[in-house]
Design a protein around this motif. Structure first.
Motif, short mmCIF file in Angstrom:
data_model
loop_
_atom_site.label_atom_id
_atom_site.label_comp_id
_atom_site.label_asym_id
_atom_site.label_seq_id
_atom_site.Cartn_x
_atom_site.Cartn_y
_atom_site.Cartn_z
N ALA A 124 10.22 41.69 53.73
CA ALA A 124 9.57 42.71 52.89
C ALA A 124 10.59 43.45 52.03
CB ALA A 124 8.80 43.70 53.77
N VAL A 125 11.76 43.74 52.61
CA VAL A 125 12.82 44.41 51.83
C VAL A 125 13.33 43.47 50.75
CG1 VAL A 125 15.16 45.35 51.96
CG2 VAL A 125 13.46 45.99 53.67
N ASP A 126 13.47 42.18 51.04
CA ASP A 126 13.92 41.21 50.04
C ASP A 126 12.95 41.13 48.88
OD1 ASP A 126 16.25 40.48 51.34
OD2 ASP A 126 15.27 38.89 52.49
N VAL A 127 11.67 41.09 49.17
CA VAL A 127 10.67 41.02 48.10
C VAL A 127 10.69 42.29 47.27
CG1 VAL A 127 8.19 40.94 47.66
CG2 VAL A 127 9.21 39.35 49.28
N HIS A 128 10.77 43.42 47.93
CA HIS A 128 10.75 44.69 47.20
C HIS A 128 11.99 44.88 46.34
CE1 HIS A 128 11.53 49.01 46.65
NE2 HIS A 128 10.24 49.03 46.38
N SER A 129 13.16 44.51 46.84
CA SER A 129 14.40 44.74 46.09
C SER A 129 14.71 43.62 45.11
CB SER A 129 15.56 44.92 47.06
OG SER A 129 15.78 43.73 47.79
N ALA A 130 13.90 42.57 45.09
CA ALA A 130 14.09 41.43 44.19
C ALA A 130 15.48 40.81 44.37
CB ALA A 130 13.86 41.83 42.74
N SER A 131 15.94 40.80 45.59
CA SER A 131 17.24 40.19 45.89
C SER A 131 17.01 38.75 46.32
CB SER A 131 17.95 40.99 46.98
OG SER A 131 17.18 41.01 48.15
N VAL A 132 18.07 38.08 46.70
CA VAL A 132 17.96 36.72 47.18
C VAL A 132 17.05 36.72 48.40
CG1 VAL A 132 19.25 34.78 48.15
CG2 VAL A 132 20.26 36.16 46.34
N PHE A 133 16.01 35.89 48.35
CA PHE A 133 15.07 35.89 49.46
C PHE A 133 15.75 35.39 50.72
CE2 PHE A 133 11.54 34.32 52.06
CZ PHE A 133 10.82 35.48 52.13
N GLY A 134 15.69 36.19 51.76
CA GLY A 134 16.30 35.86 53.03
C GLY A 134 17.57 36.64 53.30
N GLU A 135 18.06 37.36 52.31
CA GLU A 135 19.30 38.12 52.46
C GLU A 135 19.15 39.18 53.55
OE1 GLU A 135 21.32 41.52 49.67
OE2 GLU A 135 20.68 39.67 48.71
N HIS A 136 18.18 40.06 53.38
CA HIS A 136 17.96 41.11 54.39
C HIS A 136 17.28 40.53 55.63
CE1 HIS A 136 18.58 43.67 50.83
NE2 HIS A 136 19.09 44.51 51.73
N ALA A 137 16.45 39.50 55.44
CA ALA A 137 15.78 38.90 56.59
C ALA A 137 16.81 38.32 57.56
CB ALA A 137 14.82 37.81 56.12
N LEU A 138 17.81 37.63 57.04
CA LEU A 138 18.87 37.09 57.89
C LEU A 138 19.68 38.21 58.54
CD1 LEU A 138 20.56 34.70 58.97
CD2 LEU A 138 21.94 34.89 56.88
N ALA A 139 20.02 39.22 57.75
CA ALA A 139 20.83 40.32 58.28
C ALA A 139 20.08 41.06 59.39
CB ALA A 139 21.20 41.28 57.16
N TYR A 140 18.81 41.39 59.17
CA TYR A 140 18.04 42.12 60.18
C TYR A 140 17.76 41.25 61.40
CZ TYR A 140 17.21 45.92 56.86
OH TYR A 140 17.37 46.97 55.99
N THR A 141 17.60 39.95 61.20
CA THR A 141 17.37 39.05 62.33
C THR A 141 18.61 38.99 63.22
OG1 THR A 141 15.84 37.72 61.03
CG2 THR A 141 16.78 36.68 62.97
N LEU A 142 19.78 38.82 62.62
CA LEU A 142 21.01 38.79 63.41
C LEU A 142 21.29 40.15 64.05
CD1 LEU A 142 23.28 36.59 61.12
CD2 LEU A 142 22.20 35.96 63.29
N LEU A 143 21.01 41.22 63.31
CA LEU A 143 21.18 42.57 63.85
C LEU A 143 20.31 42.75 65.09
CD1 LEU A 143 22.36 45.46 63.32
CD2 LEU A 143 20.25 45.90 62.07
N SER A 144 19.06 42.33 65.01
CA SER A 144 18.15 42.46 66.16
C SER A 144 18.58 41.57 67.32
CB SER A 144 16.73 42.09 65.74
OG SER A 144 16.23 43.05 64.86
N TYR A 145 19.03 40.37 67.01
CA TYR A 145 19.48 39.47 68.07
C TYR A 145 20.62 40.09 68.87
CZ TYR A 145 21.74 35.62 70.45
OH TYR A 145 22.33 34.84 71.40
N PHE A 146 21.62 40.60 68.15
CA PHE A 146 22.78 41.16 68.85
C PHE A 146 22.45 42.50 69.51
CE2 PHE A 146 25.03 38.12 66.09
CZ PHE A 146 25.64 37.39 67.09
#
Length: 174
Positions: free
Chosen positions: A71-93
């Motif tokens: 959702a943040v990637d879509v809203h910020s018009a950044s590379v799709f998956g940029e924040h998704a990957l970061a938040y996924t790894l953040l949550s995992y750790f």
């Protein structure tokens, strides 16, 4: 009296799932507020995700983090998956260290989550640079410092609804 792994002697009520959803949506809406790129703002969504991953790892997991990141990637018009990957790894750790972190005081907990926040932000910067963006400078990592510094306040605010009332009822066992 035994050692309490949560750093205090308070007994917390079970968390309301609607409160978790409300806090995550409020953090997402805060992330959507347009700000000047020269300002350093805390990533409250990452902070709330880490908080709930540490406190409720079975309710808020990696899939939820990915959805909020997308959702943040879509809203910020950044590379799709940029924040998704970061938040996924953040949550995992965060889920990986959740039992260890609970033994420390809020300030030491902030010291434990700071490297996680820094790594998540570094991932977004690296992906942005790999896809043609310019490196914003080292000052951009002050966001992680500010976000980690807000950990004790976030913990106080998000645990407040779970605190038991001060007045004890003689008919209640706890």
């Amino acid at each position: 009296m035994g050692i309490n792994p949560f750093g205090n002697s308070e007994i917390l009520r079970p968390v309301n799932p609607w409160f978790i959803a409300f806090s995550l949506m409020a953090a997402l809406l805060f992330k959507f507020i347009p700000v000047d790129r020269n300002w350093v703002t805390p990533d409250l969504l990452a902070l709330v995700l880490v908080f709930w991953n540490i406190r409720q790892p079975r309710r808020i997991g990696i899939g939820v983090a990915w959805c909020f990141g997308a959702a943040v990637d879509v809203h910020s018009a950044s590379v799709f998956g940029e924040h998704a990957l970061a938040y996924t790894l953040l949550s995992y750790f965060a889920i990986t260290i959740h039992r260890r972190v609970m033994w420390f005081s809020p300030m030491m907990q902030a010291a434990h989550i700071f490297p996680l926040l820094l790594a998540a932000q570094a991932i977004t910067v690296i992906i942005r640079v790999m896809f043609g963006g310019t490196f914003p400078g080292a000052w951009i990592f002050a966001e992680s410092v500010l976000t980690a510094a807000l950990w004790p306040l976030t913990q106080f605010l998000l645990l407040a609804p779970q605190k038991l009332p001060e007045n004890r009822d003689n008919d209640r066992p706890i």
